[in-house]
Write an enzyme that holds these catalytic residues in place. Sequence first.
Site, PDB file in Angstrom:
ATOM      1  N   LYS A   1       1.896  -3.803   6.696  1.00 55.42           N
ATOM      2  CA  LYS A   1       2.348  -3.752   5.300  1.00 55.42           C
ATOM      3  C   LYS A   1       3.866  -3.552   5.249  1.00 55.42           C
ATOM      4  CE  LYS A   1      -1.576  -4.529   3.454  1.00 55.42           C
ATOM      5  NZ  LYS A   1      -1.834  -5.898   2.967  1.00 55.42           N
TER       6      LYS A   1
ATOM      7  N   SER B   1       0.832  -1.206   0.000  1.00 50.45           N
ATOM      8  CA  SER B   1       0.000   0.000   0.000  1.00 50.45           C
ATOM      9  C   SER B   1       0.861   1.248   0.000  1.00 50.45           C
ATOM     10  CB  SER B   1      -0.853  -0.034   1.269  1.00 50.45           C
ATOM     11  OG  SER B   1      -1.459   1.201   1.510  1.00 50.45           O
TER      12      SER B   1
ATOM     13  N   TYR C   1      -2.225  -1.458  11.150  1.00 51.61           N
ATOM     14  CA  TYR C   1      -2.457  -1.934   9.778  1.00 51.61           C
ATOM     15  C   TYR C   1      -1.298  -1.536   8.862  1.00 51.61           C
ATOM     16  CZ  TYR C   1      -3.950  -2.058   4.960  1.00 51.61           C
ATOM     17  OH  TYR C   1      -3.972  -2.286   3.599  1.00 51.61           O
TER      18      TYR C   1
ATOM     19  N   GLY D   1      -5.022  11.480  11.592  1.00 56.68           N
ATOM     20  CA  GLY D   1      -4.097  10.575  10.905  1.00 56.68           C
ATOM     21  C   GLY D   1      -4.130  10.662   9.386  1.00 56.68           C
TER      22      GLY D   1
HETATM   23  P1  NAD Z   1     -11.088  -7.199   1.259  1.00 59.38           P
HETATM   24  O1  NAD Z   1     -11.326  -7.188   2.729  1.00 59.38           O
HETATM   25  O2  NAD Z   1     -12.237  -6.918   0.356  1.00 59.38           O
HETATM   26  O3  NAD Z   1     -10.451  -8.595   0.821  1.00 59.38           O
HETATM   27  C1  NAD Z   1      -9.643  -9.361   1.659  1.00 59.38           C
HETATM   28  C2  NAD Z   1     -10.183 -10.774   1.667  1.00 59.38           C
HETATM   29  O4  NAD Z   1      -9.338 -11.583   2.479  1.00 59.38           O
HETATM   30  C3  NAD Z   1     -11.592 -10.877   2.248  1.00 59.38           C
HETATM   31  O5  NAD Z   1     -12.393 -11.613   1.355  1.00 59.38           O
HETATM   32  C4  NAD Z   1     -11.400 -11.620   3.575  1.00 59.38           C
HETATM   33  O6  NAD Z   1     -12.506 -12.436   3.886  1.00 59.38           O
HETATM   34  C5  NAD Z   1     -10.140 -12.415   3.295  1.00 59.38           C
HETATM   35  N1  NAD Z   1      -9.314 -12.752   4.454  1.00 59.38           N
HETATM   36  C6  NAD Z   1      -8.887 -11.925   5.450  1.00 59.38           C
HETATM   37  N2  NAD Z   1      -8.097 -12.594   6.307  1.00 59.38           N
HETATM   38  C7  NAD Z   1      -8.017 -13.880   5.849  1.00 59.38           C
HETATM   39  C8  NAD Z   1      -7.358 -15.055   6.310  1.00 59.38           C
HETATM   40  N3  NAD Z   1      -6.624 -15.060   7.425  1.00 59.38           N
HETATM   41  N4  NAD Z   1      -7.490 -16.185   5.588  1.00 59.38           N
HETATM   42  C9  NAD Z   1      -8.249 -16.209   4.464  1.00 59.38           C
HETATM   43  N5  NAD Z   1      -8.898 -15.137   3.987  1.00 59.38           N
HETATM   44  C10 NAD Z   1      -8.791 -13.982   4.679  1.00 59.38           C
HETATM   45  O7  NAD Z   1      -9.884  -6.175   0.961  1.00 59.38           O
HETATM   46  P2  NAD Z   1      -9.355  -5.580  -0.408  1.00 59.38           P
HETATM   47  O8  NAD Z   1      -9.703  -4.152  -0.456  1.00 59.38           O
HETATM   48  O9  NAD Z   1      -9.717  -6.451  -1.532  1.00 59.38           O
HETATM   49  O10 NAD Z   1      -7.792  -5.641  -0.140  1.00 59.38           O
HETATM   50  C11 NAD Z   1      -7.005  -6.721  -0.588  1.00 59.38           C
HETATM   51  C12 NAD Z   1      -5.579  -6.504  -0.142  1.00 59.38           C
HETATM   52  O11 NAD Z   1      -5.104  -5.273  -0.662  1.00 59.38           O
HETATM   53  C13 NAD Z   1      -5.378  -6.429   1.365  1.00 59.38           C
HETATM   54  O12 NAD Z   1      -4.161  -7.038   1.677  1.00 59.38           O
HETATM   55  C14 NAD Z   1      -5.317  -4.950   1.623  1.00 59.38           C
HETATM   56  O13 NAD Z   1      -4.587  -4.659   2.787  1.00 59.38           O
HETATM   57  C15 NAD Z   1      -4.594  -4.476   0.384  1.00 59.38           C
HETATM   58  N6  NAD Z   1      -4.818  -3.060   0.065  1.00 59.38           N
HETATM   59  C16 NAD Z   1      -6.098  -2.611  -0.054  1.00 59.38           C
HETATM   60  C17 NAD Z   1      -6.329  -1.274  -0.338  1.00 59.38           C
HETATM   61  C18 NAD Z   1      -7.735  -0.732  -0.430  1.00 59.38           C
HETATM   62  O14 NAD Z   1      -7.914   0.478  -0.324  1.00 59.38           O
HETATM   63  N7  NAD Z   1      -8.756  -1.543  -0.651  1.00 59.38           N
HETATM   64  C19 NAD Z   1      -5.248  -0.405  -0.515  1.00 59.38           C
HETATM   65  C20 NAD Z   1      -3.952  -0.910  -0.404  1.00 59.38           C
HETATM   66  C21 NAD Z   1      -3.760  -2.256  -0.112  1.00 59.38           C
HETATM   67  C1  WQD Z   2      -9.806   9.202   1.102  1.00 56.29           C
HETATM   68  C2  WQD Z   2     -10.025  10.681   1.373  1.00 56.29           C
HETATM   69  C3  WQD Z   2     -10.500  11.210   3.666  1.00 56.29           C
HETATM   70  C4  WQD Z   2     -14.354   9.208   3.966  1.00 56.29           C
HETATM   71  C5  WQD Z   2      -7.177   4.301   3.374  1.00 56.29           C
HETATM   72  C6  WQD Z   2      -6.083   3.646   4.162  1.00 56.29           C
HETATM   73  C7  WQD Z   2      -4.953   3.275   3.280  1.00 56.29           C
HETATM   74  C8  WQD Z   2      -5.424   2.482   2.075  1.00 56.29           C
HETATM   75  C9  WQD Z   2      -6.636   3.040   1.425  1.00 56.29           C
HETATM   76  C10 WQD Z   2      -4.966   0.181   2.399  1.00 56.29           C
HETATM   77  C11 WQD Z   2      -9.356  11.163   2.667  1.00 56.29           C
HETATM   78  C12 WQD Z   2     -11.681  11.541   2.772  1.00 56.29           C
HETATM   79  C13 WQD Z   2     -13.156   9.700   3.493  1.00 56.29           C
HETATM   80  C14 WQD Z   2     -15.387  10.133   4.276  1.00 56.29           C
HETATM   81  C15 WQD Z   2     -13.964  11.928   3.572  1.00 56.29           C
HETATM   82  N1  WQD Z   2      -5.769   1.151   2.394  1.00 56.29           N
HETATM   83  N2  WQD Z   2     -12.959  11.039   3.298  1.00 56.29           N
HETATM   84  N3  WQD Z   2     -15.156  11.467   4.061  1.00 56.29           N
HETATM   85  O1  WQD Z   2      -7.510   7.422   3.904  1.00 56.29           O
HETATM   86  O2  WQD Z   2      -6.584   7.558   1.563  1.00 56.29           O
HETATM   87  O3  WQD Z   2      -6.623   5.423   2.705  1.00 56.29           O
HETATM   88  O4  WQD Z   2      -7.628   3.373   2.388  1.00 56.29           O
HETATM   89  O5  WQD Z   2      -3.819   0.056   2.406  1.00 56.29           O
HETATM   90  O6  WQD Z   2      -4.064   2.566   4.038  1.00 56.29           O
HETATM   91  O7  WQD Z   2      -5.641   4.546   5.141  1.00 56.29           O
HETATM   92  O8  WQD Z   2      -8.759   6.412   1.917  1.00 56.29           O
HETATM   93  O9  WQD Z   2     -11.103   6.373   1.203  1.00 56.29           O
HETATM   94  O10 WQD Z   2     -10.572   6.451   3.686  1.00 56.29           O
HETATM   95  O11 WQD Z   2     -10.135   8.461   2.275  1.00 56.29           O
HETATM   96  O12 WQD Z   2     -13.809  13.144   3.405  1.00 56.29           O
HETATM   97  O13 WQD Z   2     -16.479   9.766   4.737  1.00 56.29           O
HETATM   98  O14 WQD Z   2     -11.437  10.880   1.563  1.00 56.29           O
HETATM   99  O15 WQD Z   2     -10.334  12.209   4.641  1.00 56.29           O
HETATM  100  O16 WQD Z   2      -8.892  12.437   2.441  1.00 56.29           O
HETATM  101  P1  WQD Z   2      -7.340   6.817   2.579  1.00 56.29           P
HETATM  102  P2  WQD Z   2     -10.217   6.856   2.298  1.00 56.29           P
END
Ligand code: NAD
Ligand code: WQD
Length: 343
Positions: A157, A128, A153, A301
Amino acid sequence: MANTKILVTGGTGYIGSHTVVELQQAGYDVVIVDNLSNSNIGVLDGIERISGIRPEFVQGDITDIRTLHDLFSNHGPIKGIINFAASKAVGESVQKPLLYYRNNLVGLMNLLELMPQYGVEGIVFSSSCTVYGEPDRNPIDESAPIKPATSPYGNTKQISEEIITDVIHAGAPIKSILLRYFNPVGAHPSAEIGELPIGVPQNLIPYLTQTAAGIRPALTVFGNDYDTPDGTCIRDFIDVVDLARAHVIAMRRMLDRHDTQPLEIFNLGTGRGLSVMQLIQSFERATGVKVPYTIGARREGDIEKIWADPKKANEVLGWSADTDIDQTMRNAWKWQMKVSHAD
Ligand code: NAD
Ligand code: WQD
C-alpha cells in the site's frame, strides 16, 4: 448520450461489489475486471438484484497487460478506474511476499501505464490506515507520518501510493485520489452482497458473525491488557456502504472538476474509535444474539489504537460515515444468516 463508464478492478470483491452498486445508482456504467481469486461470479447476481443492472464483467487478471489492452479496446471508452484488485491477507503476505508484491504492484503499474493511451482520466486507489502504523496520537489525519510497514501487504500500500505520486509528479495526464480506509465492516442492507471470507476468517467481524451463527465455537479476543479503557484494541469501524459512497464522490470530483489537484489523499473513517469489546457489545445489543468469546493472547503485530480524523473528507468531499454501528451490526448479521442458510 451514453453514461460515463468506470472500470472497477476487483469489483466482485467485498468493497468493490458495494461500490459497483453505488456507481450504478449514481448513473455510471460499470465494467468489472476480476480474476475471482477471492470472490465468485454469483456476486454479479447480487449486484443485479439490488440495482436492476448487470455490470459488464471480464474475468481476467490485471497483472496481465494483454487482458487490459483487450478490455480497454473492447469495453471502452472508460473514463475512470477504481482499483480494488489486490491480495489483502496480512499473514499470508508475510509467508508469500512475492505473490503480494507482484499482484498488488504489477496490476497497478499496468493500469497507470495504459491510462493515457486509452484516454482514462482518473484512478481511485484503495489504500489503508495501515500506512500510519501505530499512531503517535489519535484521531489521525492525512498529514501524519507514514511509518515503516510491518508486513509485505502494508508495504504494497505504501509503495502503491508512492508509485501513483511519482507518476503524477512526472506529468502523466491523469488524476488520482488515494483513499485510506480504516476498518470496513457490515454488508448491504438488502443482504444481497457482503463479505465472503474464504476459509477461517482473519478479521474480527466475519469471525464474530460466524461464531454467533454457531460455525465457530468461540471468538478469541486478542489481548485485554492494552493501554485502552477496557484493555482491548481500538479501531475505527466504517460501514461498507458509507465507504462505497465515498468512491462515487471521489470519482465525480476527479472527472467533473477542473479546479482540483491531480493527486489527493483522504482518510475514510467515522472519527470514532470503538474497542473490540465495545463492538461485541454492539453486536449483541443490535441483534439480541450472544457471542461466546474467550480472552486470548495478543496477536503479533496488532496496532493498539487507531481511529481517523475524517475532517478533510467531510469538508472537501462533503462525505461522512453516518451509519450507526448497531445498524451496521444488524446488516452484518442479516448477511451472515443468508450465507449460513445458503450452505
Ligand atoms: P476482496 O479480496 O474482497 O476484493 C478484492 C478483489 O480483487 C477480489 O474479488 C479478488 O478476486 C480480486 N483480485 C485480486 N487480485 C486480482 C488481480 N490480479 N486481477 C483481478 N482481480 C484481482 O478485498 P476487499 O476487502 O474488497 O478490498 C478491496 C481493496 O481495498 C484491496 O485493495 C484492499 O487491500 C483494500 N483495503 C481493504 C481493507 C479491508 O479491511 N477489507 C482495508 C483497507 C484497504
Ligand atoms: C480488528 C481488531 C484484533 C480477530 C486488518 C489489516 C489492515 C486492514 C484491515 C487492509 C484487532 C481483534 C480480530 C479475532 C480479535 N486491511 N481481533 N479476534 O487488524 O485492524 O486490520 O484489516 O488494509 O491492514 O491489518 O483488523 O479485523 O483483523 O482486527 O480480537 O478473531 O480485532 O486483534 O484488535 P485490523 P482485524
